[in-house]
Design a protein around this motif. Sequence first.
Motif, PDB file in Angstrom:
ATOM      1  N   LEU A  78       0.795  -1.221   0.000  1.00  0.00           N
ATOM      2  CA  LEU A  78       0.000   0.000   0.000  1.00  0.00           C
ATOM      3  C   LEU A  78       0.830   1.275   0.000  1.00  0.00           C
ATOM      4  N   GLY A  79       1.953   1.261   0.665  1.00  0.00           N
ATOM      5  CA  GLY A  79       2.716   2.491   0.812  1.00  0.00           C
ATOM      6  C   GLY A  79       2.060   3.376   1.855  1.00  0.00           C
ATOM      7  N   PRO A  80       2.723   4.491   2.228  1.00  0.00           N
ATOM      8  CA  PRO A  80       2.207   5.328   3.319  1.00  0.00           C
ATOM      9  C   PRO A  80       0.812   5.900   3.045  1.00  0.00           C
ATOM     10  N   THR A  81       0.560   6.358   1.842  1.00  0.00           N
ATOM     11  CA  THR A  81      -0.744   6.931   1.516  1.00  0.00           C
ATOM     12  C   THR A  81      -1.827   5.861   1.566  1.00  0.00           C
ATOM     13  N   GLY A  82      -1.499   4.674   1.046  1.00  0.00           N
ATOM     14  CA  GLY A  82      -2.449   3.573   1.058  1.00  0.00           C
ATOM     15  C   GLY A  82      -2.756   3.086   2.453  1.00  0.00           C
ATOM     16  N   VAL A  83      -1.750   3.069   3.320  1.00  0.00           N
ATOM     17  CA  VAL A  83      -1.972   2.651   4.704  1.00  0.00           C
ATOM     18  C   VAL A  83      -2.899   3.642   5.400  1.00  0.00           C
ATOM     19  N   ALA A 134      -5.160   5.471   3.973  1.00  0.00           N
ATOM     20  CA  ALA A 134      -6.495   5.240   3.408  1.00  0.00           C
ATOM     21  C   ALA A 134      -7.131   3.993   4.017  1.00  0.00           C
ATOM     22  N   LEU A 135      -6.323   2.960   4.243  1.00  0.00           N
ATOM     23  CA  LEU A 135      -6.834   1.738   4.870  1.00  0.00           C
ATOM     24  C   LEU A 135      -7.265   2.017   6.309  1.00  0.00           C
ATOM     25  N   LEU A 136      -6.457   2.764   7.059  1.00  0.00           N
ATOM     26  CA  LEU A 136      -6.820   3.130   8.433  1.00  0.00           C
ATOM     27  C   LEU A 136      -8.121   3.917   8.455  1.00  0.00           C
ATOM     28  N   ASP A 137      -8.239   4.880   7.556  1.00  0.00           N
ATOM     29  CA  ASP A 137      -9.476   5.654   7.472  1.00  0.00           C
ATOM     30  C   ASP A 137     -10.648   4.751   7.103  1.00  0.00           C
ATOM     31  N   GLY A 138     -10.407   3.792   6.212  1.00  0.00           N
ATOM     32  CA  GLY A 138     -11.456   2.845   5.822  1.00  0.00           C
ATOM     33  C   GLY A 138     -11.925   1.996   6.988  1.00  0.00           C
ATOM     34  N   VAL A 139     -10.988   1.524   7.815  1.00  0.00           N
ATOM     35  CA  VAL A 139     -11.363   0.728   8.995  1.00  0.00           C
ATOM     36  C   VAL A 139     -12.169   1.597   9.959  1.00  0.00           C
ATOM     37  N   CYS A 140     -11.756   2.851  10.141  1.00  0.00           N
ATOM     38  CA  CYS A 140     -12.515   3.749  11.021  1.00  0.00           C
ATOM     39  C   CYS A 140     -13.915   4.012  10.466  1.00  0.00           C
ATOM     40  N   ARG A 169      -0.588  10.728  15.611  1.00  0.00           N
ATOM     41  CA  ARG A 169      -0.660   9.670  14.599  1.00  0.00           C
ATOM     42  C   ARG A 169      -0.899   8.313  15.251  1.00  0.00           C
ATOM     43  N   TRP A 170      -1.458   7.413  14.463  1.00  0.00           N
ATOM     44  CA  TRP A 170      -1.639   6.040  14.920  1.00  0.00           C
ATOM     45  C   TRP A 170      -0.273   5.451  15.252  1.00  0.00           C
ATOM     46  N   THR A 171      -0.232   4.605  16.239  1.00  0.00           N
ATOM     47  CA  THR A 171       1.017   3.919  16.584  1.00  0.00           C
ATOM     48  C   THR A 171       0.975   2.501  16.030  1.00  0.00           C
ATOM     49  N   ASP A 172       2.134   1.904  15.887  1.00  0.00           N
ATOM     50  CA  ASP A 172       2.194   0.511  15.441  1.00  0.00           C
ATOM     51  C   ASP A 172       1.433  -0.402  16.402  1.00  0.00           C
TER      52      ASP A 172
END
Length: 178
Positions: free
Chosen positions: A51-56, A58-64, A134-137
């Motif tokens: 995904l790369g940083p932008t994709g990650v 977007a995925l985090l936003d999608g899960v939210c 920011r989200w943490t690991d």
Amino acid sequence: MSSPCDPKYAPVGDVGAALMMIDSRLKAVYDSRTETDPEQQQMVDQFAASLGPTGVDALLDGVCTLIYMFMEWLRAACEDHDKDVIEYLLPTLVATMRMMPKTFRPEVIPTMAGLLVAASTGLSPNLWRAQYGRWTDAEMNPLEATAVLLAERINRISDDRDFATRLITEALSRSDQG
């Protein structure tokens, strides 16, 4: 008075990818496996790495977004039975999180509970969380697992193992038509 955490200001993210990931986890749960299938985990890891940083993000936003949509459905279902969604859902979900110490370290449980409370009160979970940095690991697996727990609860309430996935798929389909 509008809140800066109002969902209308929130990025929707990659809901399709998030739903695919959550649905995959649900299917693993329903297959009665005691552990995650290593091949499935490798596939999810490869997908996330691609995904790369932008994709990650977007995925985090999608899960939210999924968490928000699931909580909206649960809130409506509770209101239909004169129940408060926070009172009905939060204690059992937090208890479940506490029983899963490999997935939910004690320090992330308040954040995951906060996401649920934010969503149940009509706030965007991702904008609510963004207030704190920011989200943490350490929050990645718990975030995914929180969405899975909500989807599984919806499936159990509806007595249909695919209901939560279908709920989102149909909402996405309606939004594409409009």
